[in-house]
Design an enzyme around this catalytic site. Structure first.
Site, PDB file in Angstrom:
ATOM      1  N   ASP A  85      -8.750 -10.885  17.016  1.00  0.00           N
ATOM      2  CA  ASP A  85      -9.315 -10.447  18.331  1.00  0.00           C
ATOM      3  C   ASP A  85      -7.615 -10.142  19.062  1.00  0.00           C
ATOM      4  O   ASP A  85      -6.513 -10.757  18.482  1.00  0.00           O
ATOM      5  CB  ASP A  85      -9.566 -12.535  18.664  1.00  0.00           C
ATOM      6  CG  ASP A  85     -10.861 -12.954  18.708  1.00  0.00           C
ATOM      7  OD1 ASP A  85     -11.394 -11.213  18.511  1.00  0.00           O
ATOM      8  OD2 ASP A  85     -11.139 -13.211  19.119  1.00  0.00           O
ATOM      9  N   LYS A 127     -10.529  -6.732  18.317  1.00  0.00           N
ATOM     10  CA  LYS A 127     -11.855  -7.031  19.017  1.00  0.00           C
ATOM     11  C   LYS A 127     -11.504  -7.068  19.872  1.00  0.00           C
ATOM     12  O   LYS A 127     -10.050  -7.661  20.232  1.00  0.00           O
ATOM     13  CB  LYS A 127     -12.766  -8.493  18.143  1.00  0.00           C
ATOM     14  CG  LYS A 127     -13.443  -8.373  18.896  1.00  0.00           C
ATOM     15  CD  LYS A 127     -14.633  -9.884  18.613  1.00  0.00           C
ATOM     16  CE  LYS A 127     -14.132 -11.097  18.657  1.00  0.00           C
ATOM     17  NZ  LYS A 127     -14.332 -11.573  20.446  1.00  0.00           N
ATOM     18  N   GLU A 161     -13.250  -8.089  24.213  1.00  0.00           N
ATOM     19  CA  GLU A 161     -14.027  -8.834  24.579  1.00  0.00           C
ATOM     20  C   GLU A 161     -14.479  -7.705  26.230  1.00  0.00           C
ATOM     21  O   GLU A 161     -13.371  -6.933  26.867  1.00  0.00           O
ATOM     22  CB  GLU A 161     -13.624  -9.604  25.113  1.00  0.00           C
ATOM     23  CG  GLU A 161     -13.803 -11.047  23.822  1.00  0.00           C
ATOM     24  CD  GLU A 161     -13.658 -12.851  25.071  1.00  0.00           C
ATOM     25  OE1 GLU A 161     -13.393 -13.108  24.041  1.00  0.00           O
ATOM     26  OE2 GLU A 161     -13.245 -12.602  26.047  1.00  0.00           O
ATOM     27  N   GLU A 165     -23.035 -12.858  21.818  1.00  0.00           N
ATOM     28  CA  GLU A 165     -22.784 -13.669  22.010  1.00  0.00           C
ATOM     29  C   GLU A 165     -22.992 -15.047  22.765  1.00  0.00           C
ATOM     30  O   GLU A 165     -23.540 -14.108  24.008  1.00  0.00           O
ATOM     31  CB  GLU A 165     -21.042 -14.451  22.358  1.00  0.00           C
ATOM     32  CG  GLU A 165     -21.038 -15.689  21.695  1.00  0.00           C
ATOM     33  CD  GLU A 165     -19.178 -16.505  22.452  1.00  0.00           C
ATOM     34  OE1 GLU A 165     -18.851 -17.426  22.336  1.00  0.00           O
ATOM     35  OE2 GLU A 165     -18.498 -15.611  22.296  1.00  0.00           O
TER      36      GLU A 165
END
Length: 257
Positions: A83, A113, A115, A182
């Site tokens: 992340d 990763k 978001e 998610e």
């Protein structure tokens, strides 16, 4: 041979489910890799499960690199993704490139990763992938937006669901090799999975994603609070307490050493 992002894409076409868990140190990563986990995510959830913060926001890039390097020392086969932490990639594309570049230069991690699926984030993903940096996307509940979204399920209204769908499509078109879905309704996750050419990895998104991921601390019963969509497979927390209590009793009674 180590698993690669392109291998995950082949598995989607073959309908071979992808198994993913998080890791934050060498010991956990080594065990996950030996157990055959396909994708190990060095998630910023380590802020809570390993460092005791209330959310993921406090960790910075140095902390993530430190933990990612430790995780990689324990992994031989799994694809390791790290992340990018809060505000290491949202301010500008050059800062995002620098942050992702540091992760790949200073650790053996294979991908990062990010978001979100806003137009600005999609452009960032496009620039990273154009430079040869593999990116895993993430839509739905995005924990770095906790102060705006909370931890409630996303995509419950028709407008929310359509926005998340379009974000996922845009992320795939920008070059991401996969996407985490998610805490969204299962029908929405199924629709996204059917429309995207890249693998979807679900967490609280129903059974129809191309793979599933859990925070390992939740799976092992080590979290102070387990999310409603997680499943505890082993209550290691209780076992650790019992073992330590037994050790303490043996010491106090003179039975150890």
């Amino acid at each position: 041979m180590p698993i690669t992002p392109s291998q995950l894409s082949r598995w989607k076409q073959q309908h071979r489910p992808i198994v993913s868990l998080t890791a934050w140190d060498y010991a956990i990563a080594r065990l996950l890799d030996q157990a055959g986990v396909d994708l190990i995510l060095v998630g910023d959830s380590l802020a809570m499960v390993a460092l005791g913060h209330r959310n993921t926001l406090p960790v910075d890039l140095d902390v993530m690199i430190h933990h990612a390097a430790a995780v990689c020392r324990g992994v031989e086969q799994a694809l390791v993704v790290c992340d990018l932490p809060f505000l290491s990639y949202q301010i500008s594309i050059p800062e995002a490139i620098a942050a992702a570049g540091r992760v790949l230069k200073e650790t053996p991690v294979q991908a990062v990763k990010l978001e979100g699926g806003s137009p600005a984030m999609v452009e960032t993903i496009h620039r990273l992938t154009t430079l040869g940096i593999p990116v895993l996307g993430h839509v739905g509940l995005t924990p770095q937006s906790v102060h705006q979204l909370g931890y409630r399920q996303q995509g419950q209204t028709a407008d929310e669901a359509e926005r998340i769908l379009q974000e996922a499509i845009a992320i795939a078109e920008a070059g991401a090799f996969g996407i985490v879905l998610e805490h969204i309704p299962a029908p929405l996750a199924r629709k996204i999975t059917e429309k995207l050419p890249i693998p979807t990895i679900g967490i609280g998104a129903g059974p129809d994603c191309d793979g599933q991921v859990l925070v390992t601390a939740d799976l092992l019963g080590l979290s102070a609070k387990t999310p409603p969509f997680a499943q505890v497979y082993l209550n290691m927390g209780e076992q650790i307490i019992a073992a330590v209590q037994s050790f303490g009793e043996d010491v106090r009674q003179g039975h150890f050493p």
